[in-house]
Design a protein around this motif. Structure first.
Motif, short mmCIF file in Angstrom:
data_model
loop_
_atom_site.label_atom_id
_atom_site.label_comp_id
_atom_site.label_asym_id
_atom_site.label_seq_id
_atom_site.Cartn_x
_atom_site.Cartn_y
_atom_site.Cartn_z
N ASP A 192 0.81 -1.22 0.00
CA ASP A 192 0.00 0.00 0.00
C ASP A 192 0.84 1.28 0.00
N GLY A 239 -2.74 -2.14 -3.89
CA GLY A 239 -2.53 -1.61 -2.56
C GLY A 239 -3.58 -2.06 -1.57
N ASP A 240 -4.32 -3.11 -1.93
CA ASP A 240 -5.43 -3.59 -1.11
C ASP A 240 -5.44 -5.12 -1.15
N MET A 284 -2.03 -4.17 5.41
CA MET A 284 -2.58 -3.51 4.23
C MET A 284 -4.04 -3.15 4.46
N TYR A 330 -5.87 -2.40 7.59
CA TYR A 330 -4.50 -2.03 7.97
C TYR A 330 -4.01 -2.85 9.18
#
Length: 218
Positions: free
Chosen positions: A8, A32-33, A55, A59
């Motif tokens: 990410d 990024g996910d 991520m 997160y």
């Protein structure tokens, strides 16, 4: 190799793409996910996934959970996990009973791009690369001597017998003797050397870590 990158942090992800493509690899997707990671692997069926542990969407350990899912769904998929945490429990869960085509590296300890590219080749070709810092002081088996722990740690980090000998300044024959002793002490059945090495590493983790991942790793 055809690679999917899941990271990410945009600057780090772009740097990985440039590094890998300069080495002749093909980055088929960069995300990024963690949810998109699963989608892209399903779409592209890459040879290797490089995934961060922490991520979006939460997160916490979304990247790790995605990696576990993908290794179960695609047994031939090579996975290299990047983390900021020394966490042998997480390594054990990610390995899922098999350490082939698997890597776990600490971001802050990736200091040499040539070595990193070698690690990618090792994992992509079915080998194992685990940062020795994950093992040092966290996974000592009481039945092993300090030297045997050092040898087994380097086995887990993907070193060959010759490489282990060079690292520890001992002969290759001495390394082989230590490995025979480790296999004997851990009660492993006789078999091909590579299989014994993998079994030894798995026994290491199984004997010293808990089976579940608590939430919120980084």
């Amino acid at each position: 190799m055809r690679i999917v990158i899941a990271e990410d942090q945009v600057l780090l992800r772009d740097g990985l793409v440039r590094l890998l493509e300069s080495a002749g690899h093909i980055v088929v997707a960069q995300v990024g996910d963690a949810r998109v990671l699963v989608e892209e692997v399903n779409r592209h069926r890459p040879d290797l996934v490089i995934a961060d542990v922490r991520m979006p969407p939460t997160y916490t350990d979304d990247g790790a959970r995605a990696a576990v899912y993908l290794r179960d769904r695609f047994p031939q998929l090579a996975v290299l996990v990047l983390s900021q945490a020394i966490d042998p429990t997480l390594v054990a869960d990610l390995a899922g009973g098999r350490v082939t085509a698997f890597g776990y590296l600490l971001k802050d300890r990736v200091l040499d791009t040539a070595v990193f590219l070698d690690d990618i080749e090792t994992v992509g070709s079915g080998g194992t690369v685990i940062d020795p810092a994950v093992l040092d002081g966290h996974a000592e088996l009481a039945v092993l001597t300090d030297r045997e722990v050092e040898v087994l740690g380097r086995v887990a980090s993907g070193r060959s017998n010759a490489g282990i000998a060079a690292d520890l300044v001992i002969s290759k024959r001495t390394v082989e003797a230590h490995l025979r002793s480790i296999v004997d002490k851990l009660g492993l059945e006789a078999g091909p050397e590579d299989n014994q090495r993998v079994l030894a590493v798995l026994t290491w983790f199984a004997g010293r870590v808990q089976p579940e991942i608590p939430g919120g790793r980084s």
